[in-house]
Design a protein around this motif. Structure first.
Motif, PDB file in Angstrom:
ATOM      1  N   LYS A  41       0.842  -1.204   0.000  1.00 48.35           N
ATOM      2  CA  LYS A  41       0.000   0.000   0.000  1.00 48.35           C
ATOM      3  C   LYS A  41       0.874   1.249   0.000  1.00 48.35           C
ATOM      4  O   LYS A  41       0.619   2.195  -0.754  1.00 48.35           O
ATOM      5  N   GLN A  42       1.914   1.259   0.820  1.00 51.52           N
ATOM      6  CA  GLN A  42       2.813   2.410   0.880  1.00 51.52           C
ATOM      7  C   GLN A  42       3.530   2.607  -0.455  1.00 51.52           C
ATOM      8  O   GLN A  42       3.646   3.741  -0.944  1.00 51.52           O
ATOM      9  N   LEU A  43       4.008   1.526  -1.061  1.00 52.70           N
ATOM     10  CA  LEU A  43       4.690   1.635  -2.348  1.00 52.70           C
ATOM     11  C   LEU A  43       3.747   2.118  -3.444  1.00 52.70           C
ATOM     12  O   LEU A  43       4.127   2.915  -4.300  1.00 52.70           O
ATOM     13  N   ASP A  44       2.501   1.654  -3.429  1.00 53.34           N
ATOM     14  CA  ASP A  44       1.523   2.108  -4.414  1.00 53.34           C
ATOM     15  C   ASP A  44       1.238   3.598  -4.253  1.00 53.34           C
ATOM     16  O   ASP A  44       1.110   4.329  -5.246  1.00 53.34           O
ATOM     17  N   GLU A  45       1.131   4.074  -3.006  1.00 50.22           N
ATOM     18  CA  GLU A  45       0.898   5.498  -2.766  1.00 50.22           C
ATOM     19  C   GLU A  45       2.077   6.333  -3.251  1.00 50.22           C
ATOM     20  O   GLU A  45       1.888   7.389  -3.870  1.00 50.22           O
ATOM     21  N   GLU A  46       3.293   5.873  -2.993  1.00 47.52           N
ATOM     22  CA  GLU A  46       4.474   6.603  -3.453  1.00 47.52           C
ATOM     23  C   GLU A  46       4.573   6.603  -4.978  1.00 47.52           C
ATOM     24  O   GLU A  46       4.927   7.618  -5.579  1.00 47.52           O
ATOM     25  N   ALA A  47       4.247   5.483  -5.612  1.00 49.03           N
ATOM     26  CA  ALA A  47       4.281   5.416  -7.071  1.00 49.03           C
ATOM     27  C   ALA A  47       3.238   6.343  -7.677  1.00 49.03           C
ATOM     28  O   ALA A  47       3.514   7.035  -8.666  1.00 49.03           O
ATOM     29  N   ALA A  48       2.043   6.384  -7.092  1.00 51.32           N
ATOM     30  CA  ALA A  48       0.997   7.278  -7.604  1.00 51.32           C
ATOM     31  C   ALA A  48       1.415   8.735  -7.445  1.00 51.32           C
ATOM     32  O   ALA A  48       1.172   9.563  -8.330  1.00 51.32           O
ATOM     33  N   ARG A  49       2.073   9.068  -6.336  1.00 52.05           N
ATOM     34  CA  ARG A  49       2.521  10.439  -6.114  1.00 52.05           C
ATOM     35  C   ARG A  49       3.607  10.813  -7.118  1.00 52.05           C
ATOM     36  O   ARG A  49       3.639  11.931  -7.637  1.00 52.05           O
ATOM     37  N   LEU A  50       4.499   9.888  -7.414  1.00 54.74           N
ATOM     38  CA  LEU A  50       5.564  10.173  -8.367  1.00 54.74           C
ATOM     39  C   LEU A  50       5.065  10.271  -9.809  1.00 54.74           C
ATOM     40  O   LEU A  50       5.693  10.929 -10.639  1.00 54.74           O
ATOM     41  N   LYS A  51       3.956   9.626 -10.123  1.00 57.81           N
ATOM     42  CA  LYS A  51       3.413   9.667 -11.481  1.00 57.81           C
ATOM     43  C   LYS A  51       2.735  10.993 -11.791  1.00 57.81           C
ATOM     44  O   LYS A  51       2.493  11.293 -12.952  1.00 57.81           O
ATOM     45  N   GLN A  52       2.430  11.801 -10.783  1.00 58.99           N
ATOM     46  CA  GLN A  52       1.757  13.082 -11.001  1.00 58.99           C
ATOM     47  C   GLN A  52       2.765  14.114 -11.487  1.00 58.99           C
ATOM     48  O   GLN A  52       3.800  14.348 -10.860  1.00 58.99           O
ATOM     49  N   GLY A  53       2.463  14.722 -12.601  1.00 63.64           N
ATOM     50  CA  GLY A  53       3.304  15.795 -13.122  1.00 63.64           C
ATOM     51  C   GLY A  53       4.719  15.338 -13.411  1.00 63.64           C
ATOM     52  O   GLY A  53       4.958  14.275 -13.972  1.00 63.64           O
ATOM     53  N   ASP A  54       5.672  16.165 -13.055  1.00 63.12           N
ATOM     54  CA  ASP A  54       7.080  15.840 -13.310  1.00 63.12           C
ATOM     55  C   ASP A  54       7.798  15.441 -12.016  1.00 63.12           C
ATOM     56  O   ASP A  54       9.000  15.642 -11.878  1.00 63.12           O
ATOM     57  N   LEU A 111       8.508  12.507 -10.959  1.00 64.32           N
ATOM     58  CA  LEU A 111       9.463  11.426 -11.189  1.00 64.32           C
ATOM     59  C   LEU A 111      10.799  11.997 -11.669  1.00 64.32           C
ATOM     60  O   LEU A 111      11.863  11.569 -11.202  1.00 64.32           O
ATOM     61  N   LYS A 112      10.747  12.975 -12.585  1.00 66.96           N
ATOM     62  CA  LYS A 112      11.987  13.604 -13.052  1.00 66.96           C
ATOM     63  C   LYS A 112      12.718  14.283 -11.896  1.00 66.96           C
ATOM     64  O   LYS A 112      13.934  14.194 -11.776  1.00 66.96           O
ATOM     65  N   LYS A 113      11.961  14.962 -11.039  1.00 63.25           N
ATOM     66  CA  LYS A 113      12.576  15.640  -9.892  1.00 63.25           C
ATOM     67  C   LYS A 113      13.220  14.633  -8.939  1.00 63.25           C
ATOM     68  O   LYS A 113      14.325  14.858  -8.445  1.00 63.25           O
ATOM     69  N   ALA A 114      12.538  13.531  -8.702  1.00 59.41           N
ATOM     70  CA  ALA A 114      13.067  12.512  -7.788  1.00 59.41           C
ATOM     71  C   ALA A 114      14.323  11.876  -8.363  1.00 59.41           C
ATOM     72  O   ALA A 114      15.307  11.658  -7.652  1.00 59.41           O
ATOM     73  N   LEU A 115      14.301  11.587  -9.662  1.00 58.99           N
ATOM     74  CA  LEU A 115      15.473  10.979 -10.289  1.00 58.99           C
ATOM     75  C   LEU A 115      16.628  11.968 -10.363  1.00 58.99           C
ATOM     76  O   LEU A 115      17.791  11.583 -10.207  1.00 58.99           O
ATOM     77  N   ALA A 116      16.335  13.228 -10.599  1.00 59.35           N
ATOM     78  CA  ALA A 116      17.388  14.235 -10.654  1.00 59.35           C
ATOM     79  C   ALA A 116      18.042  14.401  -9.282  1.00 59.35           C
ATOM     80  O   ALA A 116      19.256  14.601  -9.185  1.00 59.35           O
ATOM     81  N   ALA A 117      17.256  14.308  -8.235  1.00 58.38           N
ATOM     82  CA  ALA A 117      17.799  14.431  -6.882  1.00 58.38           C
ATOM     83  C   ALA A 117      18.672  13.233  -6.519  1.00 58.38           C
ATOM     84  O   ALA A 117      19.598  13.356  -5.717  1.00 58.38           O
ATOM     85  N   GLU A 118      18.414  12.087  -7.102  1.00 60.31           N
ATOM     86  CA  GLU A 118      19.177  10.883  -6.819  1.00 60.31           C
ATOM     87  C   GLU A 118      20.393  10.721  -7.729  1.00 60.31           C
ATOM     88  O   GLU A 118      21.194   9.824  -7.528  1.00 60.31           O
TER      89      GLU A 118
END
Length: 78
Positions: free
Chosen positions: A50-63, A65-72
């Motif tokens: 459930k936690q992973l699904d919530e995080e994936a849904a949050r990352l799919k909104q807008g950009d 995912l790009k921000k998260a990957l750029a930070a990593e």
């Protein structure tokens, strides 16, 4: 159940009797422990999914995912 003091353990074990509580219920305790163990894992997996699904849904909104990957992103050192 006998919990008294014994001076001599050379007697007949049947005359002494059981020296620990719940004699004969070992299998029941093992079954309860296994059910609890499996149940705990099942609940833990559901909570993590459930936690992973919530995080994936949050990352799919807008950009996001790009921000998260750029930070990593880690630059290679030469």
């Amino acid at each position: 159940m006998t919990t008294g003091h014994f001076d001599n353990w050379d007697g007949n074990i049947i005359d002494i009797g059981p020296i620990y509580p719940f004699v004969g219920s070992e299998w029941l305790m093992v079954i309860v422990a296994v059910v609890f163990w499996v149940g705990w894992h099942w609940v833990q997996i559901r909570m993590e999914n459930k936690q992973l699904d919530e995080e994936a849904a949050r990352l799919k909104q807008g950009d996001n995912l790009k921000k998260a990957l750029a930070a990593e992103h880690v630059e290679e050192r030469m």
